[in-house]
Design a protein around this motif. Structure first.
Motif, mmCIF file in Angstrom:
data_model
loop_
_atom_site.group_PDB
_atom_site.id
_atom_site.type_symbol
_atom_site.label_atom_id
_atom_site.label_comp_id
_atom_site.label_asym_id
_atom_site.label_seq_id
_atom_site.Cartn_x
_atom_site.Cartn_y
_atom_site.Cartn_z
ATOM 1 N N PHE A 1 33.667 38.297 38.769
ATOM 2 C CA PHE A 1 33.505 37.954 37.354
ATOM 3 C C PHE A 1 34.275 36.687 37.009
ATOM 4 O O PHE A 1 35.382 36.455 37.501
ATOM 5 C CB PHE A 1 33.974 39.102 36.459
ATOM 6 N N ALA A 2 33.667 35.874 36.143
ATOM 7 C CA ALA A 2 34.312 34.684 35.599
ATOM 8 C C ALA A 2 34.328 34.752 34.086
ATOM 9 O O ALA A 2 34.515 33.743 33.412
ATOM 10 C CB ALA A 2 33.580 33.423 36.062
ATOM 11 N N SER A 3 34.136 35.964 33.546
ATOM 12 C CA SER A 3 34.075 36.138 32.097
ATOM 13 C C SER A 3 34.333 37.597 31.764
ATOM 14 O O SER A 3 34.374 38.455 32.660
ATOM 15 C CB SER A 3 32.690 35.708 31.585
ATOM 16 N N VAL B 1 35.578 45.703 46.814
ATOM 17 C CA VAL B 1 35.620 46.335 45.491
ATOM 18 C C VAL B 1 36.902 45.957 44.749
ATOM 19 O O VAL B 1 36.893 45.703 43.542
ATOM 20 C CB VAL B 1 35.498 47.871 45.617
ATOM 21 N N ILE B 2 38.007 45.907 45.476
ATOM 22 C CA ILE B 2 39.284 45.609 44.836
ATOM 23 C C ILE B 2 39.284 44.196 44.259
ATOM 24 O O ILE B 2 39.766 43.967 43.137
ATOM 25 C CB ILE B 2 40.433 45.807 45.846
ATOM 26 N N THR B 3 38.726 43.240 44.985
ATOM 27 C CA THR B 3 38.640 41.873 44.463
ATOM 28 C C THR B 3 37.739 41.831 43.240
ATOM 29 O O THR B 3 38.052 41.164 42.247
ATOM 30 C CB THR B 3 38.109 40.927 45.552
ATOM 31 N N LEU B 4 36.621 42.520 43.296
ATOM 32 C CA LEU B 4 35.726 42.600 42.140
ATOM 33 C C LEU B 4 36.447 43.190 40.937
ATOM 34 O O LEU B 4 36.376 42.646 39.822
ATOM 35 C CB LEU B 4 34.503 43.451 42.509
ATOM 36 N N VAL B 5 37.151 44.289 41.153
ATOM 37 C CA VAL B 5 37.849 44.948 40.040
ATOM 38 C C VAL B 5 38.949 44.043 39.478
ATOM 39 O O VAL B 5 39.155 43.988 38.259
ATOM 40 C CB VAL B 5 38.418 46.303 40.491
ATOM 41 N N LYS B 6 39.642 43.321 40.338
ATOM 42 C CA LYS B 6 40.651 42.378 39.838
ATOM 43 C C LYS B 6 40.033 41.371 38.883
ATOM 44 O O LYS B 6 40.599 41.076 37.817
ATOM 45 C CB LYS B 6 41.296 41.619 41.006
ATOM 46 N N SER B 7 38.880 40.827 39.253
ATOM 47 C CA SER B 7 38.243 39.829 38.384
ATOM 48 C C SER B 7 37.806 40.453 37.065
ATOM 49 O O SER B 7 37.911 39.830 36.005
ATOM 50 C CB SER B 7 37.056 39.173 39.095
ATOM 51 N N MET B 8 37.335 41.693 37.095
ATOM 52 C CA MET B 8 36.966 42.380 35.853
ATOM 53 C C MET B 8 38.189 42.606 34.969
ATOM 54 O O MET B 8 38.157 42.371 33.756
ATOM 55 C CB MET B 8 36.310 43.717 36.168
#
Length: 722
Positions: A206-208, A112-119
């Motif tokens: 996320f990439a955007s 989740v933390i990696t996902l949130v960083k990308s967001m």
């Protein structure tokens, strides 16, 4: 020589080529869409790539039934259309975007933390995260977001255990277990006033800007309630192997790693009854779900195709074992969301996996402190404590020689508790947790410590985001460490020039789960028998409510990197007599441990009481609810001494245990010790901290604090090394 007219012709051709290239760069996506509207190739950049969109079989009866059910693709232009009109308007700059994620356990929390960083990296809007978690994930993520203090991010938690009964009747073969079914109940679990939400799996990156995804809600018709990307494999076609029987789906079906939900419409449509009836009917002929909630979503959409709005494939590029995602990303101008939807995750077989893996690792190791940036022009409620912190920081004087110390004291470090899977120890009335802190350069001590201390440990590690991943690999590569589920590792992320030693100790101390704690340092190895001996001593001495005491574990040291560790007090004394061991810091700072009275300890058969003295800093066993360490002491000097002063001020007895010992191993001096030795300014700043400490001590303990004033006024010796 070339004819004179040729250069002019070449120049005109070059100009035309340049104009065409410029036109393609500026309008390539729109031109591609126009070609598709005229019957050109599918999958042009900037469009909804055709080959991966669900295809409704050209059956007239099915089309008529779909039209009755409100299928937006019924009749001419089915939902294989490109939808290449102008992009939907983005949400307003300060519109709050809602994101829901189901998360359970230690590993999922890290994802989740990696996902949130990308967001956060790409986002331009305030976010409200709705996290459906078990108790483990909530404990981790609540602390993390509280200490992360990211502006314009709200977090709400929902108890996953309260939702289990709604999905526990569904047999599920997917590795996500019950939690993989909980997206089905989000319309009822989330607040009734919430109308739109983006739902994400924990293994997406996320990439955007997520606002572009939110903008796709504008594509929904009046009846559509679910936005999904087509499943990028042949799973639902049922031809992967003999006797493969997938759940029913529309064409290739849809992947539920990224979902846009119109919660209001689903509630109005009776979503809960809809999916339950569908699931019960299908489970009459199918033994279980194979892909958790995704199977049930697809079965419902098969029956009610008007609910779904197909999304561009770039919003869920799926890297499964049998993925067809290359059809998407080879044609798309850019990717938006990467989805590691294989159980193998980063080890999935894909000829382009190295590209995607490097993209993921960028955010995995990205410094999360850099994401604490404000959204200018978007007023929002600051994180708890942020205003007071900013006011305190604004009062600091950068010309102050001790500015670094003042700033470090005010730094709020991100804290990720139980970074690795951890099994809490069973409750026992006299159990003891070893508490310590360390940085990357002390990792090599962990294996030996685990061999010496068989009981629970709570360790705080001061690491960067990238170092945290190195630490994870270090643990996984060690059979000794990987086998210890009773060691809790808590990552405190690095920020600032000085080592926040007492803040680290407090994190480890706060996470200890046993009634008692052994406050140690990472470069000490306890006696092999110490864990059992401490538990027996606590019981025999009647500590706790009957007696307020700190049990002193005498400290020794060796100057040799390799030596035979003593198995008993008798063996230790023999090594002491031949000069293979010394009492701790005997040569550099004997004051620190002299009150232990080693001469008496040699002969002692029973615990004995000692008195506090200036600079005393023993290693002690105390109740878990003991006073915390004073966080103002950062870097080197007086960090343990101040804690012992506080224990004495609160009238803890100091009892030396006659059979206990711990031994310090040699290591290179830390940067903070080097600065303490070489910098008079550093030592002056430490003295200023001591003065402030005594002022606070006087406020709390009154005249009793006068006892400690002479010790606080003693100058620090540059030779000190403990």
């Amino acid at each position: 020589m070339l004819p004179r007219g040729r250069p002019r012709a070449l120049g005109a051709a070059a100009l035309l080529l340049l104009l065409l290239l410029l036109g393609f760069l500026l309008f390539g996506g729109d031109l591609g869409c126009e070609r598709r509207k005229r019957g050109g190739r599918a999958g042009a950049p900037g469009c909804f790539p055709g080959p991966l969109m669900p295809r409704v079989p050209p059956d007239g009866r099915l089309r008529r039934a779909a039209a009755l059910d409100g299928d937006p693709g019924a009749g001419p232009g089915d939902h294989n259309r490109s939808d290449c009109g102008p992009p939907p308007p983005r949400p307003s700059k300060c519109e709050l975007l809602h994101v829901a994620i189901v998360c359970a356990g230690h590993n999922s929390s890290r994802d989740v933390i990696t996902l949130v960083k990308s967001m956060l990296f790409y986002r331009k809007n305030p976010l409200h995260l709705h996290l459906v978690t078990d108790a483990v994930a909530r404990n981790i993520l609540e602390m993390l977001f509280h200490t992360w203090m990211v502006p314009a991010v709200r977090v709400s938690f929902y108890n996953a255990d309260e939702l289990k009964s709604q999905v526990s009747w569904i047999p599920n073969k997917h590795y996500s277990g019950l939690y993989g079914l909980m997206k089905l109940v989000l319309p009822s679990a989330l607040p009734t006033e919430l109308a739109h939400v983006i739902v994400l799996d924990t293994d997406v990156t996320f990439a955007s800007d997520i606002s572009e995804l939110w903008a796709l809600f504008a594509h929904f018709s009046d009846t559509q309630a679910i936005g999904l990307v087509e499943n990028q494999s042949d799973w639902y076609l049922g031809n992967l192997w003999k006797n493969h029987r997938p759940w029913p789906a529309l064409g290739r079906g849809f992947n539920t790693g990224v979902i846009l939900l119109r919660l209001d419409r689903l509630r109005q449509a009776g979503w809960e009854q809809m999916w339950r009836l569908t699931a019960r009917r299908e489970l009459l002929t199918l033994p279980a779900t194979s892909l958790a909630d995704q199977d049930i979503f697809n079965a419902v959409i098969k029956e009610h195709p008007g609910l779904v709005q197909p999304l561009p494939c770039v919003w869920n590029v799926q890297l499964s074992d049998h993925t067809l995602a290359e059809r998407c990303y080879s044609a798309a101008s850019d990717l938006k969301v990467i989805h590691w939807n294989s159980p193998k995750k980063l080890q999935v077989k894909n000829k382009h996996v190295e590209f995607f893996r490097n993209f993921y690792l960028t955010f995995l190791e990205y410094d999360g402190n850099l994401l604490r940036r404000e959204l200018f022009g978007c007023p929002s409620q600051p994180p708890p404590g942020a205003e007071q912190l900013q006011q305190a920081l604004a009062q600091l004087n950068e010309e102050d020689p001790c500015f670094e110390f003042r700033q470090q004291q005010l730094t709020v470090h991100r804290v990720h508790v139980t970074f690795l899977p951890h099994e809490p120890p069973p409750p026992r009335p006299h159990d003891v947790t070893l508490v310590a802190q360390l940085s990357m350069d002390r990792l090599q001590m962990l294996e030996a410590l685990c061999r010496h201390w068989p009981g629970p440990m709570s360790l705080a590690l001061y690491l960067t985001d990238a170092e945290a991943q190195q630490f994870l690999r270090f643990i996984e590569a060690s059979p000794v460490l990987a086998a210890r589920q009773d060691v809790a590792y808590h990552v405190v992320y690095r920020e600032g020039p000085l080592y926040p030693v007492n803040q680290l100790r407090n994190v480890a101390l706060a996470q200890a789960l046993t009634p008692y704690v052994f406050l140690s340092d990472i470069d000490f190895l306890p006696a092999y028998s110490l864990y059992d001996y401490l538990r027996a001593s606590i019981e025999q001495l009647g500590l706790g409510s009957q007696r307020k005491a700190a049990l002193v574990v005498p400290a020794f040291e060796t100057l040799h990197y390799r030596f035979s560790f003593p198995h008993s007090k008798v063996e230790l004394l023999a090594l002491l007599d031949v000069g293979a061991l010394y009492t701790f810091r005997y040569h550099e700072w004997p004051r620190g441990h002299a009150p232990t009275d080693y001469a008496r300890w040699r002969e002692a058969q029973a615990p004995y009481r000692v008195q506090w003295a200036a600079d005393y800093e023993p290693y002690v066993v105390v109740p878990r609810d003991c006073p915390r360490y004073d966080p103002r002491f950062v870097g080197f000097g007086w960090n343990k001494v101040a804690h012992i002063v506080e224990l004495d001020a609160q009238e803890y007895e100091l009892l030396v245990l006659p059979e206990a010992f711990t031994i310090h191993l040699p290591h290179a001096p830390s940067l903070d010790i080097s600065r303490f030795r070489s910098s008079p300014t550093y030592r002056d700043c430490l003295q200023a901290l001591k003065d402030e400490f005594h002022q606070d001590l006087s406020r709390h303990h009154g005249a009793a604090a006068l006892k400690y004033l002479p010790a606080l006024q003693q100058p620090q010796s540059p030779a000190r090394d403990g």
